[in-house]
Design a protein around this motif. Sequence first.
Motif, PDB file in Angstrom:
ATOM      1  N   ARG A  52      -5.650   7.437   2.184  1.00  0.00           N
ATOM      2  CA  ARG A  52      -4.810   7.778   3.349  1.00  0.00           C
ATOM      3  C   ARG A  52      -5.518   7.448   4.657  1.00  0.00           C
ATOM      4  N   TRP A 103      -4.770   4.126   6.898  1.00  0.00           N
ATOM      5  CA  TRP A 103      -3.675   3.960   7.864  1.00  0.00           C
ATOM      6  C   TRP A 103      -4.182   4.098   9.296  1.00  0.00           C
ATOM      7  N   ASP A 152      -6.320  11.984   0.029  1.00  0.00           N
ATOM      8  CA  ASP A 152      -6.820  12.163   1.393  1.00  0.00           C
ATOM      9  C   ASP A 152      -8.134  11.436   1.668  1.00  0.00           C
ATOM     10  N   PRO A 193      -0.001   7.674   8.516  1.00  0.00           N
ATOM     11  CA  PRO A 193       0.176   7.601   7.065  1.00  0.00           C
ATOM     12  C   PRO A 193       1.554   8.100   6.650  1.00  0.00           C
ATOM     13  N   TYR A 220      -2.803   5.532  -1.587  1.00  0.00           N
ATOM     14  CA  TYR A 220      -2.728   5.393  -0.131  1.00  0.00           C
ATOM     15  C   TYR A 220      -1.765   6.419   0.479  1.00  0.00           C
ATOM     16  N   ILE A 221      -0.921   7.025  -0.328  1.00  0.00           N
ATOM     17  CA  ILE A 221       0.013   8.037   0.140  1.00  0.00           C
ATOM     18  C   ILE A 221      -0.463   9.430  -0.228  1.00  0.00           C
ATOM     19  N   LYS A 231       3.362  12.475   2.169  1.00  0.00           N
ATOM     20  CA  LYS A 231       3.081  12.575   0.738  1.00  0.00           C
ATOM     21  C   LYS A 231       4.389  12.754  -0.025  1.00  0.00           C
TER      22      LYS A 231
END
Length: 215
Positions: free
Chosen positions: A159, A162, A154, A169, A150-151, A172
């Motif tokens: 991501r 969010w 892409d 988001p 989720y971080i 990274k």
Amino acid sequence: MATTSPERTAKVILEPIDLHDAAQFQELLQQRILCGWHDKPQFIESWRNEVDAGTRAIFWVIPQKLTHFDDHERWGGHIAMLNQTSPPDDELARPDKSILNISSLFIKPTYRGGGIGRAAVEELEAWARTEPYGSPSCRFITIHTLNRRYIEDDGEEWRGIWKKMGEEPPKKGTGNEDWYLRMGYMKWKEEPKYLEKLNDGSEVLLLASFLRKGL
């Protein structure tokens, strides 16, 4: 009473939180609102019940440089250690304290970036095999946290989620999963766990990573 681990000089002191004290209850609630997770009074009330039942120990994280400040000024964050999760999961924590779960770590933004969060985790790890919060029989410390994709990924389901929740988001490289891996934890499974509401009113279960460290 503030505590540090035996025979150890730490960057932080951990002080048990008294959730029957109105000022401490409100301070913890405000910190949870800053955190954005478990940020309603009913969550704090449930934690109070767990502390009373002996299944959760929760502490203020006090940076050493703040120890002489007044209470609300020195409470730089909080962290918990559980011997039973809700619902119970004996892979994460056990009443005999052979497995303990570190939970609810939060450091105020003012104190981030100086190793305070890491020091708080290390302090609890040091207590894991020591009464009253741990036990000589403790074999593992566990944690669960938001999956790193989720971080870092892409993809729209990662991501991209969010935006669907109406949030920016995270940057990274700031994920907790990688942070714990650098601290020596190892991932053993992934499961959907964190219920979130999307902009269209629907709900989604976000994927959690489960990590542990042997003692």
